[in-house]
Design a protein around this motif. Structure first.
Motif, PDB file in Angstrom:
ATOM      1  N   ALA A  34       0.835  -1.203   0.000  1.00 20.68           N
ATOM      2  CA  ALA A  34       0.000   0.000   0.000  1.00 20.68           C
ATOM      3  C   ALA A  34       0.870   1.254   0.000  1.00 20.68           C
ATOM      4  CB  ALA A  34      -0.930  -0.005   1.212  1.00 20.68           C
ATOM      5  N   LEU A  35       1.914   1.249   0.815  1.00 18.40           N
ATOM      6  CA  LEU A  35       2.838   2.394   0.839  1.00 18.40           C
ATOM      7  C   LEU A  35       3.565   2.541  -0.495  1.00 18.40           C
ATOM      8  CD1 LEU A  35       4.352   2.046   4.426  1.00 18.40           C
ATOM      9  CD2 LEU A  35       2.720   3.762   3.617  1.00 18.40           C
ATOM     10  N   ALA A  36       3.948   1.429  -1.091  1.00 20.37           N
ATOM     11  CA  ALA A  36       4.637   1.471  -2.381  1.00 20.37           C
ATOM     12  C   ALA A  36       3.720   2.021  -3.469  1.00 20.37           C
ATOM     13  CB  ALA A  36       5.147   0.083  -2.758  1.00 20.37           C
ATOM     14  N   ALA A  37       2.466   1.609  -3.466  1.00 23.47           N
ATOM     15  CA  ALA A  37       1.511   2.110  -4.459  1.00 23.47           C
ATOM     16  C   ALA A  37       1.313   3.620  -4.299  1.00 23.47           C
ATOM     17  CB  ALA A  37       0.182   1.377  -4.333  1.00 23.47           C
ATOM     18  N   PHE A  38       1.221   4.076  -3.061  1.00 23.32           N
ATOM     19  CA  PHE A  38       1.088   5.519  -2.807  1.00 23.32           C
ATOM     20  C   PHE A  38       2.335   6.253  -3.281  1.00 23.32           C
ATOM     21  CE2 PHE A  38       1.774   9.188   0.008  1.00 23.32           C
ATOM     22  CZ  PHE A  38       0.652   9.936  -0.328  1.00 23.32           C
ATOM     23  N   SER A  39       3.486   5.705  -2.955  1.00 26.26           N
ATOM     24  CA  SER A  39       4.755   6.316  -3.362  1.00 26.26           C
ATOM     25  C   SER A  39       4.902   6.348  -4.885  1.00 26.26           C
ATOM     26  CB  SER A  39       5.911   5.544  -2.736  1.00 26.26           C
ATOM     27  OG  SER A  39       7.139   6.036  -3.187  1.00 26.26           O
ATOM     28  N   LEU A  40       4.453   5.290  -5.540  1.00 26.35           N
ATOM     29  CA  LEU A  40       4.504   5.242  -7.008  1.00 26.35           C
ATOM     30  C   LEU A  40       3.711   6.384  -7.619  1.00 26.35           C
ATOM     31  CD1 LEU A  40       3.998   1.471  -7.838  1.00 26.35           C
ATOM     32  CD2 LEU A  40       5.991   2.846  -8.312  1.00 26.35           C
ATOM     33  N   SER A  41       2.515   6.577  -7.110  1.00 23.54           N
ATOM     34  CA  SER A  41       1.680   7.646  -7.662  1.00 23.54           C
ATOM     35  C   SER A  41       2.293   9.012  -7.379  1.00 23.54           C
ATOM     36  CB  SER A  41       0.260   7.551  -7.117  1.00 23.54           C
ATOM     37  OG  SER A  41       0.260   7.702  -5.720  1.00 23.54           O
ATOM     38  N   MET A  42       2.861   9.198  -6.219  1.00 23.23           N
ATOM     39  CA  MET A  42       3.485  10.486  -5.893  1.00 23.23           C
ATOM     40  C   MET A  42       4.723  10.729  -6.761  1.00 23.23           C
ATOM     41  SD  MET A  42       1.455  11.765  -3.737  1.00 23.23           S
ATOM     42  CE  MET A  42       2.354  13.177  -3.163  1.00 23.23           C
ATOM     43  N   SER A  90       7.262  -1.318 -11.244  1.00 24.28           N
ATOM     44  CA  SER A  90       6.915  -1.229  -9.819  1.00 24.28           C
ATOM     45  C   SER A  90       5.466  -1.627  -9.577  1.00 24.28           C
ATOM     46  CB  SER A  90       7.157   0.188  -9.298  1.00 24.28           C
ATOM     47  OG  SER A  90       8.515   0.524  -9.413  1.00 24.28           O
ATOM     48  N   ALA A  91       4.563  -1.194 -10.456  1.00 23.01           N
ATOM     49  CA  ALA A  91       3.149  -1.546 -10.292  1.00 23.01           C
ATOM     50  C   ALA A  91       2.939  -3.049 -10.465  1.00 23.01           C
ATOM     51  CB  ALA A  91       2.292  -0.769 -11.289  1.00 23.01           C
ATOM     52  N   VAL A  92       3.599  -3.630 -11.455  1.00 24.93           N
ATOM     53  CA  VAL A  92       3.500  -5.085 -11.643  1.00 24.93           C
ATOM     54  C   VAL A  92       4.098  -5.800 -10.428  1.00 24.93           C
ATOM     55  CG1 VAL A  92       4.342  -7.032 -13.028  1.00 24.93           C
ATOM     56  CG2 VAL A  92       3.418  -5.008 -14.155  1.00 24.93           C
ATOM     57  N   GLY A  93       5.231  -5.292  -9.932  1.00 26.49           N
ATOM     58  CA  GLY A  93       5.859  -5.886  -8.755  1.00 26.49           C
ATOM     59  C   GLY A  93       4.958  -5.843  -7.534  1.00 26.49           C
ATOM     60  N   VAL A  94       4.301  -4.706  -7.319  1.00 31.06           N
ATOM     61  CA  VAL A  94       3.379  -4.579  -6.179  1.00 31.06           C
ATOM     62  C   VAL A  94       2.218  -5.559  -6.328  1.00 31.06           C
ATOM     63  CG1 VAL A  94       1.669  -3.035  -5.115  1.00 31.06           C
ATOM     64  CG2 VAL A  94       3.981  -2.215  -5.560  1.00 31.06           C
ATOM     65  N   ALA A  95       1.658  -5.646  -7.531  1.00 29.56           N
ATOM     66  CA  ALA A  95       0.537  -6.563  -7.752  1.00 29.56           C
ATOM     67  C   ALA A  95       0.955  -8.018  -7.512  1.00 29.56           C
ATOM     68  CB  ALA A  95      -0.004  -6.400  -9.176  1.00 29.56           C
ATOM     69  N   LEU A  96       2.149  -8.384  -7.996  1.00 30.12           N
ATOM     70  CA  LEU A  96       2.634  -9.752  -7.777  1.00 30.12           C
ATOM     71  C   LEU A  96       2.876 -10.028  -6.298  1.00 30.12           C
ATOM     72  CD1 LEU A  96       5.103 -10.189 -10.778  1.00 30.12           C
ATOM     73  CD2 LEU A  96       2.903 -11.322 -10.454  1.00 30.12           C
ATOM     74  N   GLU A 119       8.846  -8.961  -5.743  1.00 27.63           N
ATOM     75  CA  GLU A 119       9.708  -8.213  -4.824  1.00 27.63           C
ATOM     76  C   GLU A 119      10.996  -7.744  -5.506  1.00 27.63           C
ATOM     77  OE1 GLU A 119      10.476  -6.417  -1.199  1.00 27.63           O
ATOM     78  OE2 GLU A 119       8.682  -7.533  -1.700  1.00 27.63           O
ATOM     79  N   PHE A 120      11.530  -8.549  -6.402  1.00 27.81           N
ATOM     80  CA  PHE A 120      12.811  -8.214  -7.017  1.00 27.81           C
ATOM     81  C   PHE A 120      12.680  -7.558  -8.387  1.00 27.81           C
ATOM     82  CE2 PHE A 120      14.203 -11.248  -3.814  1.00 27.81           C
ATOM     83  CZ  PHE A 120      15.305 -10.580  -3.298  1.00 27.81           C
ATOM     84  N   LEU A 121      11.477  -7.466  -8.934  1.00 30.42           N
ATOM     85  CA  LEU A 121      11.298  -6.913 -10.276  1.00 30.42           C
ATOM     86  C   LEU A 121      11.724  -5.447 -10.365  1.00 30.42           C
ATOM     87  CD1 LEU A 121      10.260  -7.366 -13.157  1.00 30.42           C
ATOM     88  CD2 LEU A 121       8.006  -6.640 -12.360  1.00 30.42           C
ATOM     89  N   ALA A 122      11.159  -4.587  -9.549  1.00 31.55           N
ATOM     90  CA  ALA A 122      11.464  -3.155  -9.611  1.00 31.55           C
ATOM     91  C   ALA A 122      12.925  -2.847  -9.255  1.00 31.55           C
ATOM     92  CB  ALA A 122      10.510  -2.368  -8.723  1.00 31.55           C
ATOM     93  N   PRO A 123      13.491  -3.434  -8.198  1.00 34.36           N
ATOM     94  CA  PRO A 123      14.900  -3.136  -7.920  1.00 34.36           C
ATOM     95  C   PRO A 123      15.842  -3.549  -9.057  1.00 34.36           C
ATOM     96  CG  PRO A 123      13.907  -4.124  -5.992  1.00 34.36           C
ATOM     97  CD  PRO A 123      12.901  -4.216  -7.101  1.00 34.36           C
ATOM     98  N   ILE A 124      15.517  -4.631  -9.743  1.00 32.51           N
ATOM     99  CA  ILE A 124      16.365  -5.052 -10.868  1.00 32.51           C
ATOM    100  C   ILE A 124      16.266  -4.036 -12.001  1.00 32.51           C
ATOM    101  CG2 ILE A 124      16.583  -6.782 -12.707  1.00 32.51           C
ATOM    102  CD1 ILE A 124      15.947  -8.905 -10.558  1.00 32.51           C
TER     103      ILE A 124
END
Length: 161
Positions: A34-42, A90-96, A119-124
């Protein structure tokens, strides 16, 4: 004749209880997502020109700090150029991660694999994008995923196929 049932065998009416650490980890995953999704939008709606201008207005400190400032400017520029790719990964990573955590709450082993991919998709992706600028700083994006992967791996014994 009384039939003795093995205590490790569960039927559909009485599934095994969710281990407490797995429960806590999945709740932390939901909060983190939830925090990641909020951060993504910001971050997506952040004005890149304003962020770069704020770095220009900082006083010169000389030496190492100027080099760090230049790397920060390059990093922000690269991230702004690749906003869509970062947002999508990041959005795909959060959904997964959310889907994997829900699967693990049902004690399904496939949830762990799905979670780890998410978990590792966005950092990669971020690491690959910033490889030419500051790779050691991009590696810091792997700290929390590694810790969570280790904690979830300790709960693998409770997951079934």
């Amino acid at each position: 004749m009384n039939e003795i049932k093995d205590t490790l065998q569960f039927d559909d009416m009485h599934p095994p209880p969710l281990p407490s650490l797995l429960n806590v980890l999945t709740i932390l995953t939901f909060i983190g997502c939830a925090l990641a999704a909020f951060s993504l939008s910001m971050n997506y709606f952040q004005d890149c020109d304003k962020a770069l201008a704020s770095l220009e207005n900082l006083p010169e400190l000389g030496g190492f700090f100027d080099k760090l400032m230049n790397m920060s400017k390059l990093s922000i520029a690269v991230m702004c150029e690749n906003k869509w790719l970062i947002l999508l990964s990041s959005a795909v990573g959060v959904a997964l991660c959310v889907f994997g955590a829900m699967q693990m709450r049902q004690l399904k082993r496939q949830g762990l694999i799905i979670y780890l991919i998410g978990e590792f998709l966005a950092p990669i992706v971020v690491f690959i994008l910033s490889l030419s600028i500051i790779p050691w700083l991009a590696l810091t994006g792997f700290v929390i995923p590694i810790v969570m992967a280790i904690l979830y791996a300790t709960q693998n014994k409770y997951l079934v196929n």
